[in-house]
Design an enzyme around this catalytic site. Structure first.
Site, PDB file in Angstrom:
ATOM      1  CB  SER A 134     -58.420 -48.645   5.415  1.00 18.35           C
ATOM      2  OG  SER A 134     -58.676 -47.505   4.295  1.00 18.35           O
ATOM      3  CG  HIS A 187     -56.694 -52.155   8.207  1.00 14.27           C
ATOM      4  ND1 HIS A 187     -57.857 -52.322   7.920  1.00 14.27           N
ATOM      5  CD2 HIS A 187     -56.512 -50.828   8.102  1.00 14.27           C
ATOM      6  CE1 HIS A 187     -58.556 -51.405   7.875  1.00 14.27           C
ATOM      7  NE2 HIS A 187     -57.793 -50.401   8.135  1.00 14.27           N
ATOM      8  CD  GLU A 222     -59.534 -56.077   8.305  1.00 13.09           C
ATOM      9  OE1 GLU A 222     -60.759 -56.412   7.986  1.00 13.09           O
ATOM     10  OE2 GLU A 222     -58.889 -54.719   7.715  1.00 13.09           O
ATOM     11  CG  ASN A 229     -62.493 -50.226   6.513  1.00 14.77           C
ATOM     12  OD1 ASN A 229     -62.819 -49.957   7.632  1.00 14.77           O
ATOM     13  ND2 ASN A 229     -61.107 -49.725   6.192  1.00 14.77           N
TER      14      ASN A 229
END
Length: 717
Positions: free
Chosen positions: A454, A475, A487, A525
């Site tokens: 992540s 991800h 992702e 994130n």
């Protein structure tokens, strides 16, 4: 990494589509969908084919030109009106309308035409469409809709205008307009609530949920459910009066009676307010108001529906939600065609993420081997998968077949034959590199190695690999079965063909790919971390947690950052925050010492039963008194949400993501960012980039450099 509730229609659309396409294509091959031996006007129309069978029944086949699915446009409805003129002149013994598209009956209105800004012009356009549907309903000839696949929105409204409806087993019905900030606009609000009990019809329209053919039969929406091979006999029975039709409930007139409507409407408003605040989502309340005022008078409700629909169409909410629809379609196209040649996926790590990724891939028809060093995590992952399939797979035999594709692999032998290996072990660089060292010699030469990290840059992960070019990032977001974003992370040495295959794989498993370049935290994130950490700063300032969460929810987030932190796990939040702060320094708030103490005590949030909130039965226990008195300021809201926009601008400027619209789509589909705002960059654009930058400068002067506006605002438009 982050877990966030997201609203979506809970239906396996692609699974149904694949089954229906197979059935309908088979039927087309063996001619069971042939409409009759004597075509009347087969080449007269652009979007329809009209034939007549030996019994004098007219079969109207809807096949919208140059489209994979049938949708209703102004052109289509104009041509449909021409067809009605021909049918009135020919006087067939019956009329059957069905679709030539394998994907389904009619998917709804053509969203490309939902762009108006003048409610008067929109109302006039809707009135013209109503006139066509009303004319169809008024025909003195038996009319039958034969429905396969998806019958949604305007498509269901066309079906409701028929005297009878026959569903092919596997069909699905629904009104998804509320997802676009609208309600049904082709007469569906009136026709549906007079055919089906308002206690069932209104919730369907208010939530956008779909039902299957069997449920549609049970509530009286369709008259019969049959298999494709029996359609002709079912149609004959319908046209010649032998079909036992569904009878509307005798309670419907009572439920549509004015005093009863008032009581029920107030309850519906109370339920709607729990899910969608009126100021953010006006459509449910407009629908309830429409039914409360006019539910007992069908003609009046049909007329009032046009005006209500036109007013909703021009709201900011509707236009932004329509924009989100197109963002989803654009991101689907990023995947390209095919499945990238991925037939067997090997997942390493049977924890919450790895197990759920494996379960989802098996659900999408892939062979999946799931490896872990211990049997207990594997058993837990299989149980979670079984629970998931019980919810989203209708037939028990299909549930069994799906579970059969998910293979526990304690010895990790599946890696030898896998086309794609997904590593989902804990976020520790040395652990991941140790895993790579053991599996790389056993991988097929053309196999792809993907990490579900992540936040760790791929440039760090690849250093121990013999062939670093086949490492990339996939991800996923938690919960995997609900959040659509993945992702797809590249680095400067990645094999471009493998990257293309991985992107296609994401699309093939019904997920939306976000191409990002490797950078700490990637996009999502990195953007959410300051939001979470700023909430910790507010706690440090002795602001009540309920007030902080209320600030985010007032803005439109599906849950506040404190509750979200508990959902994610405070240990994970702290680790990601520390890693990103080591890269970006004072651009992020510091991690409070008391948060480390909380983590050291084992108070990690939902997974341990206690974090900021106490958790029972999967829900946070909140103080109703504190929530009722919460009065967040605009400054507090800005402190939480503007850093998200600021990071998104920075990622755009740095080239982490290439397209502003894709950034907005990623934040909506990966985190649940208030969809009616249109995404963090669209929100900034609507508010004014200069205003956002100025507000950030004011916050920076008061609270520190973490609010300093990125230089990308100078060129952002």
């Amino acid at each position: 990494m982050y877990r966030w509730r997201a609203r979506r229609c809970d239906v396996d659309r692609d699974g149904v589509r694949r089954v229906m396409e197979s059935r309908i294509l088979d039927a087309l091959k063996d001619r069971t969908l042939e409409l009759g031996p004597t075509p009347d006007t087969s080449d007269t129309y652009r979007n329809f084919k009209l034939t007549r069978d030996a019994d004098g029944v007219a079969w109207l086949l809807f096949d919208r030109a140059n489209a994979s699915a049938n949708t209703l446009s102004e052109e289509v409805l104009t041509e449909f009106d021409m067809v009605l003129t021909a049918l009135e002149a020919q006087r067939p013994t019956g009329i059957v309308i069905r679709s030539a598209k394998p994907s389904g009956f009619i998917a709804g209105a053509d969203i490309n035409e939902f762009r108006g800004s003048d409610p008067v012009a929109i109302e006039a356009q809707i009135a013209r469409a109503h006139a066509v549907v009303d004319r169809f309903e008024a025909l003195k000839i038996p009319t039958v809709a034969v429905i396969h696949g998806f019958c949604l929105g305007g498509g269901l409204e066309i079906a409701l205008a028929c005297q009878m409806r026959i569903a092919i087993d596997g069909a699905r019905f629904g009104f998804p307009e509320v997802m676009l900030g609208l309600h049904p606009g082709l007469g569906g609000t009136a026709r549906f609530t007079h055919l089906v009990s308002p206690l069932q019809a209104m919730p369907m329209m208010l939530t956008g949920k779909t039902i299957d053919a069997r449920k549609a039969k049970a509530i009286g929406l369709v008259d019969a459910v049959t298999e494709e091979r029996h359609v002709r006999n079912a149609v004959k029975d319908a046209v010649f009066g032998r079909l036992k039709r569904a009878k509307p409930s005798p309670l419907i007139p009572l439920l549509n009676f004015s005093p009863v409507r008032g009581i029920l409407a107030s309850r519906m408003v109370a339920e709607a307010s729990k899910q969608a605040p009126r100021e953010h989502y006006p459509a449910p309340y407009a629908l309830i108001d429409l039914w409360e005022k006019h539910g007992g008078d069908r003609p009046a409700m049909l007329k009032a529906e046009q005006r209500s629909f036109a007013r909703l169409m021009v709201t900011t909410t509707a236009q932004n939600l329509i924009r989100v629809f197109f963002l989803r379609e654009a991101m689907k196209k990023l995947a390209g065609a095919g499945d990238g040649g991925i037939k067997h996926v090997h997942v390493i790590g049977a924890g919450a993420m790895g197990g759920d990724i494996a379960a989802w891939c098996a659900h999408q028809g892939l062979r999946v081997t799931l490896a872990d060093m211990k049997a207990e995590p594997l058993a837990g992952a299989i149980k979670r998968a079984a629970d998931l399939y019980a919810k989203i797979v209708r037939k028990r035999t299909d549930q069994r077949d799906t579970l059969d594709r998910l293979i526990p692999d304690l010895d990790g032998e599946g890696v030898r034959n896998a086309d794609l290996i997904i590593e989902a072990v804990p976020e520790k660089l040395d652990l991941k590199q140790k895993v790579y060292a053991g599996l790389e010699p056993r991988m097929k030469p053309d196999a792809i190695l993907a990490t579900n990290t992540s936040s760790i840059p791929l440039q760090d992960l690849r250093t121990s690999l013999t062939r670093p070019e086949r490492l990339l990032g996939l991800h996923f977001f938690n919960p995997v079965s609900r959040l659509q974003l993945v992702e797809v992370v590249s680095h400067d040495g990645v094999d471009q063909e493998m990257l293309k295959r991985a992107t296609a794989f994401v699309g093939a498993i019904d997920r939306l790919p976000l191409p990002v370049k490797s950078s700490p935290g990637f996009l999502v994130n990195r953007a959410l971390t300051p939001y979470m950490l700023e909430a910790m700063m507010l706690l440090d300032e002795k602001v009540e947690k309920e007030t902080i969460d209320a600030a985010a929810e007032q803005f439109g987030m599906p849950m506040g950052p404190i509750e979200l932190a508990d959902q994610v796990g405070l240990d994970i939040c702290m680790a990601v925050g520390d890693m990103l702060r080591s890269k970006f320094g004072d651009l992020l708030p510091p991690t409070p010492a008391w948060l480390r103490e909380k983590v050291n005590r084992g108070e990690l949030g939902k997974k341990t039963g206690k974090g900021f909130y106490v958790w029972k039965d999967g829900k946070a226990e909140k103080s109703s008194a504190a929530a009722a008195t919460a009065r967040p300021s605009q400054e507090m809201i800005d402190r939480l949400v503007l850093p998200i926009s600021n990071v998104c601008v920075a990622c755009l400027r740095e080239g982490i993501v290439d397209d502003a619209d894709v950034v907005d789509g990623a934040m909506i589909f990966g985190t649940g960012y208030a969809p009616f705002r249109g995404g963090p960059l669209h929100y900034a654009r609507s508010r004014g980039p200069d205003n956002v930058a100025a507000t950030l400068r004011t916050l920076a002067a008061k609270y520190g450099d973490r609010f300093a506006p990125d230089e990308g605002w100078e060129t952002f438009t």
